[in-house]
Write an enzyme that holds these catalytic residues in place. Structure first.
Site, PDB file in Angstrom:
ATOM      1  N   HIS A   1     -18.849   1.699  -8.198  1.00  0.00           N
ATOM      2  CA  HIS A   1     -18.489   1.931  -9.602  1.00  0.00           C
ATOM      3  C   HIS A   1     -19.228   3.145 -10.147  1.00  0.00           C
ATOM      4  O   HIS A   1     -18.690   3.928 -10.915  1.00  0.00           O
ATOM      5  CB  HIS A   1     -18.874   0.718 -10.451  1.00  0.00           C
ATOM      6  CG  HIS A   1     -17.868  -0.379 -10.397  1.00  0.00           C
ATOM      7  ND1 HIS A   1     -18.214  -1.683 -10.314  1.00  0.00           N
ATOM      8  CD2 HIS A   1     -16.530  -0.336 -10.424  1.00  0.00           C
ATOM      9  CE1 HIS A   1     -17.116  -2.422 -10.280  1.00  0.00           C
ATOM     10  NE2 HIS A   1     -16.089  -1.630 -10.348  1.00  0.00           N
TER      11      HIS A   1
ATOM     12  N   CYS B   1       2.603   8.574  -0.889  1.00  0.00           N
ATOM     13  CA  CYS B   1       1.393   8.344  -1.676  1.00  0.00           C
ATOM     14  C   CYS B   1       0.148   8.214  -0.803  1.00  0.00           C
ATOM     15  O   CYS B   1      -0.914   7.884  -1.294  1.00  0.00           O
ATOM     16  CB  CYS B   1       1.555   7.137  -2.590  1.00  0.00           C
ATOM     17  SG  CYS B   1       1.917   5.638  -1.680  1.00  0.00           S
TER      18      CYS B   1
ATOM     19  N   ASP C   1      -1.820   4.062   6.233  1.00  0.00           N
ATOM     20  CA  ASP C   1      -1.560   2.946   7.138  1.00  0.00           C
ATOM     21  C   ASP C   1      -0.514   3.301   8.171  1.00  0.00           C
ATOM     22  O   ASP C   1      -0.628   2.904   9.332  1.00  0.00           O
ATOM     23  CB  ASP C   1      -1.112   1.711   6.339  1.00  0.00           C
ATOM     24  CG  ASP C   1      -2.310   0.967   5.785  1.00  0.00           C
ATOM     25  OD1 ASP C   1      -3.303   0.825   6.514  1.00  0.00           O
ATOM     26  OD2 ASP C   1      -2.259   0.538   4.617  1.00  0.00           O
TER      27      ASP C   1
ATOM     28  N   GLU D   1       4.871   1.779   5.277  1.00  0.00           N
ATOM     29  CA  GLU D   1       3.571   2.006   5.913  1.00  0.00           C
ATOM     30  C   GLU D   1       3.398   1.201   7.197  1.00  0.00           C
ATOM     31  O   GLU D   1       2.340   1.205   7.804  1.00  0.00           O
ATOM     32  CB  GLU D   1       2.425   1.742   4.926  1.00  0.00           C
ATOM     33  CG  GLU D   1       2.481   0.431   4.201  1.00  0.00           C
ATOM     34  CD  GLU D   1       1.363   0.279   3.174  1.00  0.00           C
ATOM     35  OE1 GLU D   1       0.434   1.097   3.138  1.00  0.00           O
ATOM     36  OE2 GLU D   1       1.419  -0.702   2.407  1.00  0.00           O
TER      37      GLU D   1
HETATM   38  C1  PEP Z   1      -1.462   4.148   2.467  1.00  0.00           C
HETATM   39  O1  PEP Z   1      -1.592   3.241   3.300  1.00  0.00           O
HETATM   40  O2  PEP Z   1      -1.160   5.325   2.756  1.00  0.00           O
HETATM   41  C2  PEP Z   1      -1.655   3.874   1.035  1.00  0.00           C
HETATM   42  C3  PEP Z   1      -1.369   4.760   0.118  1.00  0.00           C
HETATM   43  O3  PEP Z   1      -2.188   2.667   0.720  1.00  0.00           O
HETATM   44  P1  PEP Z   1      -3.723   2.312   0.866  1.00  0.00           P
HETATM   45  O4  PEP Z   1      -4.476   3.569   1.182  1.00  0.00           O
HETATM   46  O5  PEP Z   1      -4.107   1.695  -0.436  1.00  0.00           O
HETATM   47  O6  PEP Z   1      -3.709   1.334   2.003  1.00  0.00           O
HETATM   48 MG    MG Z   2      -1.692   1.177   2.728  1.00  0.00          MG
END
Ligand code: PEP
Ligand code: MG
Length: 600
Positions: A197, A510, A463, A439
């Site tokens: 945090h 993302c 992932d 993913e």
């Molecule tokens: C990913 O897996 O690319 C993703 C955006 O999710 P996280 O990093 O939260 O697993």
């Molecule tokens: Mg992920």
């Protein structure tokens, strides 16, 4: 004057920026714990009362800090203090401490420290970095309680009046939230990691910080000259004049680059030949929204809601979900907010979840699998999201989808929840878009089937790469194989975009790959509609998008599919970008370096 240090101390860059100034040591040493047995019966209620009084005093102190923080317009950090205040109200902390005093007949400090140690072990046993870093919060609250039990006075950061670099063994988010940016130039600590945090607050206040230096408090005295390089995670103590000069130059360069980049925040991400890509932000806590706006995020492409579940012993209620999301949605309006349902389980278990240990957590009861098993927990979150959708544009995204059946199940649950809300006459957006993260390799290979079921895709490369290349990305022995440009990965990306577009839905990305300048032309060339990334990367990415054409990017991307190895692909990308930006290449490389340190 102490002797000049040989080289820099290496820690973890928790918040970027370069500061040069005088050290100020803040004593946050651990409280010594007195230990004695309670021989007379009347001592037991006395010790229990002392413990309760210390809890009350600690709560008062934190509330006071909260008020002060509010007055100095740092409201966005209030929730961290709230979390600490809530921790002080934690029932098991109270019950177990009182029970230890009564049954073991020991003094309050000793009893409390035993209970804290037990909680600590549970957190430290977690494999997930994030969960482990929550130990810091427990320690802050515990130390405050112990100090109050012993009647020790706490030195407050808010009373510092001269410009300094704070040096401490550890700092609580409460300490960080009180920092006045015009006085505190930077801070450095022995303890801590990037996901604590304290680090998050430092980033949102934009105070440079290096944490995890292990023994900086032993190496530095108040008044020493320090250089804090929050970009690279290094600290120089009493540097030589040549190092000092070099850092003055870097400091100026860093400021110029950041300032210049911020001018891109207000511009659209449009290529020179008119292709618009939507650039959004990934966030974990509502506090980040202000920074998203300042950096030019066109909404939130991924709101990781895990934060709400961690560091507590119960699950968030529907009301808490609703209020938290509503705040984000209202602050972000009229832009949209993509809320991801709980992506937890396996290695990231909330304390409230009584799940069995798994031998292979990455392949275990994670994310959507967990939600579909714990329907009450899932429904509370869905109700909260739906209610927030009455206040602005909200999209729902599901993590770790591996097949169509899971989407069907979610739709059923979502339908039930919507019906309940209708009966309660509670407003929500009945057309709320539903999307999935791509993913898991199985999801990528049946993207055409999934696309018929949902309104949008977002590829989670973090992932997807891990599962496609069979590489545990936290395992240092195989990390060299973790490669976004592996031919298997880029083929998969292209196929998912095509499947999505054929079904007429939007396809975004993302994962961290979406925020790296080097990959941007490739993602444009593949036809991504949306890129969502860590906030600080947004201006850099906008700048890059505005400097290229879709046509060139498309041609580059096509060429990449003729190569057989990631190395050849990478060479071709670097060669091409160097050719496009002969003069800016060094800057771009420098920005890459800056960005790399900003990644979560
Ligand atoms: C990913 O897996 O690319 C993703 C955006 O999710 P996280 O990093 O939260 O697993
Ligand atoms: Mg992920």
């Amino acid at each position: 004057m102490r002797p000049v240090e040989e080289g820099p101390l290496i820690g973890v860059g928790a918040s970027p920026g370069i500061a040069i100034g005088k050290a100020y040591l803040v004593d946050r040493k651990k409280v010594e714990i007195p230990r004695f047995s309670l021989l007379e019966d009347h001592r037991i209620p006395e010790e229990i009362e002392r413990f309760r009084e210390a809890v009350r005093r600690s709560q008062e102190e934190l509330r006071e800090i909260r008020e002060r923080v509010r007055a100095s317009l740092l409201e966005e950090h209030l929730h961290i203090l709230d979390a600490h205040i809530r921790m002080l109200q934690d029932r098991s902390l109270h019950h177990e401490t009182v029970r230890a005093i009564e049954q073991e007949r020991i003094n309050a400090e000793w009893a409390l420290s035993k209970v804290l140690e037990k909680f600590r072990k549970i957190l430290l046993g977690a494999e997930d970095d994030y969960l482990r870093s929550r130990v810091a919060d427990l320690d802050f609250v515990g130390q405050r309680l112990l100090r109050n039990l012993k009647g020790e006075v706490q030195e407050s950061i808010s009373t510092i009046r001269k410009q300094v670099i704070v040096v401490a063994h550890d700092l609580s988010p409460a300490d960080t939230a009180q920092m006045d940016k015009s006085v505190i130039q930077a801070f450095v600590t022995d303890m801590g990691g990037r996901t604590s945090h304290t680090a998050i607050v430092a980033r949102s206040l934009e105070i440079p910080a290096v944490v995890g230096l292990e023994r900086i408090t032993e190496r530095v005295r108040t008044g020493d000259t320090l250089i804090v390089d929050g970009v690279r995670g290094v600290v120089w103590v009493n540097p030589s004049s040549s190092v000092l000069e070099e850092y003055l130059r870097r400091q100026t360069q860093y400021r110029v680059v950041r300032e210049e980049l911020l001018t891109y925040a207000r511009l659209m991400a449009e290529t020179r030949d008119g292709y618009r890509v939507v650039v959004r932000a990934n966030i974990e806590i509502p506090d980040e929204v202000e920074s998203v706006k300042r950096h030019g995020g066109e909404g939130i492409g991924l709101y990781r809601t895990e934060f709400l579940y961690l560091n507590r012993t119960d699950f968030p209620s529907e009301e808490e979900h609703y209020l938290t999301y509503r705040r984000v949605v209202e602050e972000m309006a009229p832009r949209s907010v993509t809320i991801r349902t709980l992506d937890i389980g396996g290695d990231k278990l909330p304390q409230a979840a009584q799940a069995p240990e798994e031998s292979n957590p990455a392949l275990g009861l994670r994310a959507i699998r967990y939600s579909l098993k714990e329907l009450d927990v899932f429904k509370d979150q869905l109700r909260g999201i739906l209610r927030a959708s009455a206040h602005g544009k909200v999209r729902i995204i599901l993590p770790m989808i591996s097949g169509v059946a899971e989407i069907k199940q979610v739709k059923e649950v979502l339908g039930e929840v919507q019906e309940e809300l209708r009966q309660r006459r509670v407003a929500f957006d009945p057309e709320i878009p539903l999307g999935v993260m791509i993913e898991v390799p199985s999801a990528a290979s049946i993207a055409d089937l999934l696309a018929k079921e949902v309104d949008f895709f977002s590829i989670g490369t973090n992932d997807l790469i891990q599962y496609t290349l069979a590489i545990d990305r936290v395992n240092e022995h195989v990390v060299y194989l973790y490669e976004p440009l592996h031919p298997a990965v880029i083929r998969m990306l292209r196929a998912v975009v095509e499947a999505g577009h054929q079904a007429g839905i939007s396809v975004g990305m993302c994962g961290e790959m979406a925020g790296e300048p080097l990959y941007i032309p490739i993602l444009l060339g593949m036809g991504f509609d949306e890129l969502s990334m860590n906030t600080l990367a947004i201006p850099v990415v906008k700048k890059l998008v505005r400097s290229v054409t879709l046509r060139d990017s498309f041609e580059l991307t096509q060429r990449l599919f003729t190569f057989r190895t990631a190395e050849e692909i990478r060479d071709e990308v670097v060669r091409t970008l160097r050719g496009w930006f002969p003069e800016e290449w060094d800057d771009l490389a420098a920005q890459e370096e800056i960005l790399r340190t900003l990644r979560a």
